[in-house]
Design a protein around this motif. Structure first.
Motif, PDB file in Angstrom:
ATOM      1  N   THR A  12      44.994  30.321  33.379  1.00 51.65           N
ATOM      2  CA  THR A  12      45.322  31.411  34.298  1.00 51.65           C
ATOM      3  C   THR A  12      44.520  32.664  33.956  1.00 51.65           C
ATOM      4  O   THR A  12      43.992  33.331  34.851  1.00 51.65           O
ATOM      5  CB  THR A  12      46.834  31.704  34.263  1.00 51.65           C
ATOM      6  OG1 THR A  12      47.541  30.510  34.613  1.00 51.65           O
ATOM      7  CG2 THR A  12      47.212  32.823  35.219  1.00 51.65           C
ATOM      8  N   ALA A  13      44.410  32.971  32.664  1.00 52.26           N
ATOM      9  CA  ALA A  13      43.624  34.134  32.245  1.00 52.26           C
ATOM     10  C   ALA A  13      42.172  33.981  32.669  1.00 52.26           C
ATOM     11  O   ALA A  13      41.546  34.951  33.123  1.00 52.26           O
ATOM     12  CB  ALA A  13      43.725  34.317  30.729  1.00 52.26           C
ATOM     13  N   ASP A  14      41.633  32.772  32.560  1.00 51.17           N
ATOM     14  CA  ASP A  14      40.259  32.514  33.000  1.00 51.17           C
ATOM     15  C   ASP A  14      40.105  32.872  34.475  1.00 51.17           C
ATOM     16  O   ASP A  14      39.195  33.620  34.864  1.00 51.17           O
ATOM     17  CB  ASP A  14      39.916  31.045  32.749  1.00 51.17           C
ATOM     18  CG  ASP A  14      38.530  30.639  33.236  1.00 51.17           C
ATOM     19  OD1 ASP A  14      37.650  31.511  33.422  1.00 51.17           O
ATOM     20  OD2 ASP A  14      38.314  29.427  33.429  1.00 51.17           O
ATOM     21  N   LYS A  15      40.996  32.381  35.313  1.00 54.70           N
ATOM     22  CA  LYS A  15      40.916  32.643  36.749  1.00 54.70           C
ATOM     23  C   LYS A  15      41.047  34.145  37.050  1.00 54.70           C
ATOM     24  O   LYS A  15      40.312  34.689  37.879  1.00 54.70           O
ATOM     25  CB  LYS A  15      42.004  31.873  37.492  1.00 54.70           C
ATOM     26  CG  LYS A  15      41.771  30.382  37.497  1.00 54.70           C
ATOM     27  CD  LYS A  15      42.915  29.649  38.143  1.00 54.70           C
ATOM     28  CE  LYS A  15      42.716  28.138  38.028  1.00 54.70           C
ATOM     29  NZ  LYS A  15      43.850  27.399  38.549  1.00 54.70           N
ATOM     30  N   LEU A  16      41.982  34.792  36.372  1.00 52.43           N
ATOM     31  CA  LEU A  16      42.193  36.219  36.625  1.00 52.43           C
ATOM     32  C   LEU A  16      41.028  37.064  36.121  1.00 52.43           C
ATOM     33  O   LEU A  16      40.644  38.045  36.764  1.00 52.43           O
ATOM     34  CB  LEU A  16      43.506  36.668  35.981  1.00 52.43           C
ATOM     35  CG  LEU A  16      44.771  36.094  36.617  1.00 52.43           C
ATOM     36  CD1 LEU A  16      45.997  36.448  35.782  1.00 52.43           C
ATOM     37  CD2 LEU A  16      44.936  36.563  38.052  1.00 52.43           C
ATOM     38  N   LEU A  17      40.480  36.703  34.973  1.00 57.40           N
ATOM     39  CA  LEU A  17      39.313  37.431  34.469  1.00 57.40           C
ATOM     40  C   LEU A  17      38.133  37.301  35.424  1.00 57.40           C
ATOM     41  O   LEU A  17      37.406  38.266  35.663  1.00 57.40           O
ATOM     42  CB  LEU A  17      38.934  36.929  33.069  1.00 57.40           C
ATOM     43  CG  LEU A  17      39.814  37.433  31.935  1.00 57.40           C
ATOM     44  CD1 LEU A  17      39.598  36.601  30.671  1.00 57.40           C
ATOM     45  CD2 LEU A  17      39.548  38.913  31.661  1.00 57.40           C
ATOM     46  N   ARG A  18      37.950  36.125  35.987  1.00 53.36           N
ATOM     47  CA  ARG A  18      36.872  35.936  36.963  1.00 53.36           C
ATOM     48  C   ARG A  18      37.096  36.836  38.185  1.00 53.36           C
ATOM     49  O   ARG A  18      36.159  37.448  38.704  1.00 53.36           O
ATOM     50  CB  ARG A  18      36.772  34.471  37.383  1.00 53.36           C
ATOM     51  CG  ARG A  18      36.210  33.583  36.291  1.00 53.36           C
ATOM     52  CD  ARG A  18      36.257  32.109  36.669  1.00 53.36           C
ATOM     53  NE  ARG A  18      35.986  31.286  35.519  1.00 53.36           N
ATOM     54  CZ  ARG A  18      34.769  30.990  35.069  1.00 53.36           C
ATOM     55  NH1 ARG A  18      33.711  31.445  35.697  1.00 53.36           N
ATOM     56  NH2 ARG A  18      34.617  30.239  33.995  1.00 53.36           N
ATOM     57  N   LYS A  19      38.328  36.919  38.652  1.00 58.23           N
ATOM     58  CA  LYS A  19      38.646  37.789  39.790  1.00 58.23           C
ATOM     59  C   LYS A  19      38.364  39.249  39.436  1.00 58.23           C
ATOM     60  O   LYS A  19      37.844  40.004  40.255  1.00 58.23           O
ATOM     61  CB  LYS A  19      40.089  37.607  40.217  1.00 58.23           C
ATOM     62  CG  LYS A  19      40.364  36.253  40.866  1.00 58.23           C
ATOM     63  CD  LYS A  19      41.827  36.107  41.205  1.00 58.23           C
ATOM     64  CE  LYS A  19      42.191  34.714  41.617  1.00 58.23           C
ATOM     65  NZ  LYS A  19      41.442  34.172  42.719  1.00 58.23           N
ATOM     66  N   ALA A  20      38.708  39.635  38.211  1.00 58.48           N
ATOM     67  CA  ALA A  20      38.457  41.009  37.778  1.00 58.48           C
ATOM     68  C   ALA A  20      36.959  41.291  37.718  1.00 58.48           C
ATOM     69  O   ALA A  20      36.508  42.366  38.148  1.00 58.48           O
ATOM     70  CB  ALA A  20      39.110  41.254  36.417  1.00 58.48           C
ATOM     71  N   LEU A  21      36.186  40.350  37.196  1.00 54.96           N
ATOM     72  CA  LEU A  21      34.737  40.551  37.131  1.00 54.96           C
ATOM     73  C   LEU A  21      34.141  40.701  38.519  1.00 54.96           C
ATOM     74  O   LEU A  21      33.223  41.501  38.730  1.00 54.96           O
ATOM     75  CB  LEU A  21      34.070  39.409  36.362  1.00 54.96           C
ATOM     76  CG  LEU A  21      34.398  39.330  34.874  1.00 54.96           C
ATOM     77  CD1 LEU A  21      33.717  38.121  34.244  1.00 54.96           C
ATOM     78  CD2 LEU A  21      34.017  40.615  34.150  1.00 54.96           C
ATOM     79  N   LYS A  22      34.657  39.952  39.474  1.00 53.69           N
ATOM     80  CA  LYS A  22      34.191  40.091  40.853  1.00 53.69           C
ATOM     81  C   LYS A  22      34.543  41.470  41.398  1.00 53.69           C
ATOM     82  O   LYS A  22      33.768  42.067  42.150  1.00 53.69           O
ATOM     83  CB  LYS A  22      34.783  38.995  41.731  1.00 53.69           C
ATOM     84  CG  LYS A  22      34.227  37.621  41.409  1.00 53.69           C
ATOM     85  CD  LYS A  22      34.964  36.530  42.164  1.00 53.69           C
ATOM     86  CE  LYS A  22      34.532  35.147  41.706  1.00 53.69           C
ATOM     87  NZ  LYS A  22      35.323  34.086  42.350  1.00 53.69           N
ATOM     88  N   ALA A  23      35.701  41.998  41.001  1.00 56.67           N
ATOM     89  CA  ALA A  23      36.108  43.332  41.444  1.00 56.67           C
ATOM     90  C   ALA A  23      35.177  44.404  40.883  1.00 56.67           C
ATOM     91  O   ALA A  23      35.022  45.468  41.479  1.00 56.67           O
ATOM     92  CB  ALA A  23      37.553  43.619  41.036  1.00 56.67           C
ATOM     93  N   TYR A  24      34.554  44.132  39.741  1.00 54.92           N
ATOM     94  CA  TYR A  24      33.579  45.068  39.172  1.00 54.92           C
ATOM     95  C   TYR A  24      32.229  44.963  39.864  1.00 54.92           C
ATOM     96  O   TYR A  24      31.287  45.640  39.488  1.00 54.92           O
ATOM     97  CB  TYR A  24      33.391  44.807  37.674  1.00 54.92           C
ATOM     98  CG  TYR A  24      34.481  45.387  36.812  1.00 54.92           C
ATOM     99  CD1 TYR A  24      34.614  46.766  36.660  1.00 54.92           C
ATOM    100  CD2 TYR A  24      35.366  44.558  36.139  1.00 54.92           C
ATOM    101  CE1 TYR A  24      35.608  47.307  35.864  1.00 54.92           C
ATOM    102  CE2 TYR A  24      36.365  45.088  35.337  1.00 54.92           C
ATOM    103  CZ  TYR A  24      36.476  46.458  35.204  1.00 54.92           C
ATOM    104  OH  TYR A  24      37.455  46.985  34.408  1.00 54.92           O
TER     105      TYR A  24
END
Length: 149
Positions: free
Chosen positions: A56-68
């Motif tokens: 789950t952290a992997d998926k959320l971190l990827r979403k956060a990186l896209k937000a950057y």
């Protein structure tokens, strides 16, 4: 956001897996004997919660990186270790925390191949710090999601 992942902009599922992990660890701490089936049950629950929360952290971190502003396909193509390094570059975790997460990931990769009791017990030793790191990551991720909403 039709068709979007329901955990796209919140960390509720991550915190739920952390809560499950915490309860499994508490149950282990309250056991008098480590040689009965209840220990195995709670240890297995803790390890499974660890695996689920790491994914789950992997998926959320990827979403956060896209937000950057990361290119979605480029972010999706990253291996998790690189996702962690990019999270460090964006201030979602400091360098020491990135190193711990890299150890968690390496341990997770090993749990997929080693089901031995000794290895499972070694994994248990990582989990209290991991739980703390998950709980520290969640608000940092949520802040990114809130800012990009």
């Amino acid at each position: 956001m039709c068709g979007e992942d329901p955990m796209a902009l919140n960390v509720d599922h991550l915190l739920r897996t952390a809560a499950t992990l915490e309860q499994a660890l508490k149950a282990i701490d309250h056991l008098e004997r480590r040689d009965d089936v209840m220990f195995d049950l709670y240890r297995n629950a803790a390890i499974k919660s660890f695996e689920l929360s790491l994914e789950t952290a992997d998926k959320l971190l990827r979403k956060a990186l896209k937000a950057y502003g990361g290119a979605p396909r480029a972010v999706d193509a990253l291996v998790f270790n690189d996702v962690l390094r990019h999270a460090g570059k964006h201030g979602l975790m400091d360098a020491l925390t990135v190193e711990r997460w890299l150890r968690y990931r390496a341990n997770h990769n090993n749990t997929a191949h080693d089901y031995g009791e000794g290895f499972a017990n070694e994994t248990l030793k990582l989990l209290p710090q991991y739980l703390s790191d998950v709980r520290a990551l969640a608000p940092a991720l949520q802040a990114v999601f809130d800012a990009s909403a």
